[in-house]
Design an enzyme around this catalytic site. Structure first.
Site, PDB file in Angstrom:
ATOM      1  N   HIS A  60       6.746  -0.169   2.986  1.00 38.43           N
ATOM      2  CA  HIS A  60       7.088  -1.573   3.228  1.00 38.43           C
ATOM      3  C   HIS A  60       7.252  -2.370   1.916  1.00 38.43           C
ATOM      4  O   HIS A  60       8.314  -2.878   1.617  1.00 38.43           O
ATOM      5  CB  HIS A  60       5.971  -2.259   4.045  1.00 38.43           C
ATOM      6  CG  HIS A  60       5.666  -1.615   5.355  1.00 38.43           C
ATOM      7  ND1 HIS A  60       6.520  -1.647   6.449  1.00 38.43           N
ATOM      8  CD2 HIS A  60       4.574  -0.926   5.769  1.00 38.43           C
ATOM      9  CE1 HIS A  60       5.957  -1.013   7.459  1.00 38.43           C
ATOM     10  NE2 HIS A  60       4.783  -0.567   7.085  1.00 38.43           N
TER      11      HIS A  60
HETATM   12  O1  RIB Z   1       3.190  -4.695   7.948  1.00 37.16           O
HETATM   13  C1  RIB Z   1       3.223  -4.128   6.660  1.00 37.16           C
HETATM   14  C2  RIB Z   1       2.485  -4.972   5.678  1.00 37.16           C
HETATM   15  O2  RIB Z   1       1.116  -5.054   6.059  1.00 37.16           O
HETATM   16  C3  RIB Z   1       2.490  -4.366   4.264  1.00 37.16           C
HETATM   17  O3  RIB Z   1       2.488  -5.406   3.314  1.00 37.16           O
HETATM   18  C4  RIB Z   1       1.195  -3.620   4.206  1.00 37.16           C
HETATM   19  O4  RIB Z   1       0.670  -3.548   2.869  1.00 37.16           O
HETATM   20  C5  RIB Z   1       0.297  -4.478   5.054  1.00 37.16           C
HETATM   21  O5  RIB Z   1      -0.208  -5.518   4.226  1.00 37.16           O
END
Ligand code: RIB
Ligand code: CA
Length: 294
Positions: A237
């Site tokens: 992500h």
């Molecule tokens: O949904 C993904 C996010 O949530 C990313 O930033 C991961 O690190 C968690 O913080």
């Protein structure tokens, strides 16, 4: 060098994004501001310092919010491990975290840099940025651009069926940020779920012999959920956020009017004009990540 502030809850995928940004010749990481999220604030702050130390950099770390503006905190320790970095070995911080808080540090940097010269990259819940907007609106108005990992537009959520972790962790903060009239680009699950690594890619990272790439391979391996992803990692992500500013052509960014449902944390069509990355060229992105880490 593009000056950036990275607001983060490291976190395995945050860590890869931070290693990429610290290693990238085109980015000047002014500070790491930390927020609770994946794990508690003490741990995210400690991890930010460890990542800077690993890269041999005395980047200031300014701790921010330990809890959301209004609700109770949730966490993702099940994904990121009880140290927040999947047990991957990193040194202790070289310098202690600052006793100047995230919001004050952000405002000070924004006041001291040319107007609109700083880009804020958020990799976690939006509590710190929301606090800056409400407590130091003049400084917030000096922000150049914001790129935030968060939300799910057409994709199902990862907290319940509609909400995404960074947004739902503090939906009121997200609502403040969405409504602030910033030059905001959102990188939702619609993009990040398309960005994963496989074993061949981890081997390619290791073959570079570069420490940021090797550590990232270790982080992805720790992050990999063998049960669910046959051969492919969990989505990467947060690395999408710094990559969006160093390699914008890899992302499919569209103009949308969105709002946050502050009860459910879901993103819906609404009245805040935002840029939204709805997809990416995953193979090109993997090459951008590998090059940036090595
Ligand atoms: O949904 C993904 C996010 O949530 C990313 O930033 C991961 O690190 C968690 O913080
Ligand atoms: Ca994160």
């Amino acid at each position: 060098m593009r000056p950036v502030i990275i607001d983060t809850d490291p976190g395995i995928d945050d860590a890869i994004a931070i290693l990429f940004a610290l290693n990238h010749p085109g980015l000047e990481v002014l500070t790491l501001t930390t927020v609770a999220g994946n794990i508690g604030l003490d741990r995210t702050t400690w991890n930010a310092g460890r990542l800077a130390a690993f890269m041999g950099r005395d980047v200031p770390v300014h701790p921010g919010a330990a809890r959301p503006l209004r609700s109770d905190a949730i966490n993702e320790e099940r994904i990121h491990g009880d140290d927040g970095l999947g047990g991957v070995a990193f040194p202790a911080p070289r310098i202690p975290a600052s006793d100047v808080g995230a919001t004050e540090a952000m405002a000070d940097l924004l006041d001291r840099h040319p107007e609109r010269s700083i880009t804020v990259l958020t990799l976690g819940p939006l509590t710190n940025l929301a606090q800056l907007i409400t407590q130091a609106p003049q400084a917030a108005s000096r922000i150049g651009a914001v790129v935030s990992m968060g939300g799910a537009v057409h994709e199902p959520g990862n907290v319940g069926d509609r909400a995404e972790f960074n947004i739902v962790w503090d939906a009121h903060a997200a609502d403040i940020v969405f409504r602030a009239g910033l030059d905001l680009t959102l990188v939702p699950l619609d993009t990040t779920r398309k960005f994963r690594a496989d074993k061949a890619y981890l081997a390619a990272l290791r073959r570079t012999g570069q420490k940021a790439a090797i550590a990232s391979a270790d982080l992805i391996a720790a992050y990999q959920d063998q049960k669910n992803m046959a051969g492919h990692s969990r989505p990467l992500h947060d690395p999408c956020v710094p990559m969006l500013i160093t390699a914008p052509g890899v992302f499919d960014v569209q103009q949308m009017n969105l709002s946050v449902d502050t009860e459910t944390g879901a993103i819906r069509s609404g009245e805040c004009p935002l840029k939204v990355s709805m997809g990416l060229d995953a193979e090109a992105a993997r090459q951008v990540l590998l090059r940036g880490l090595s």
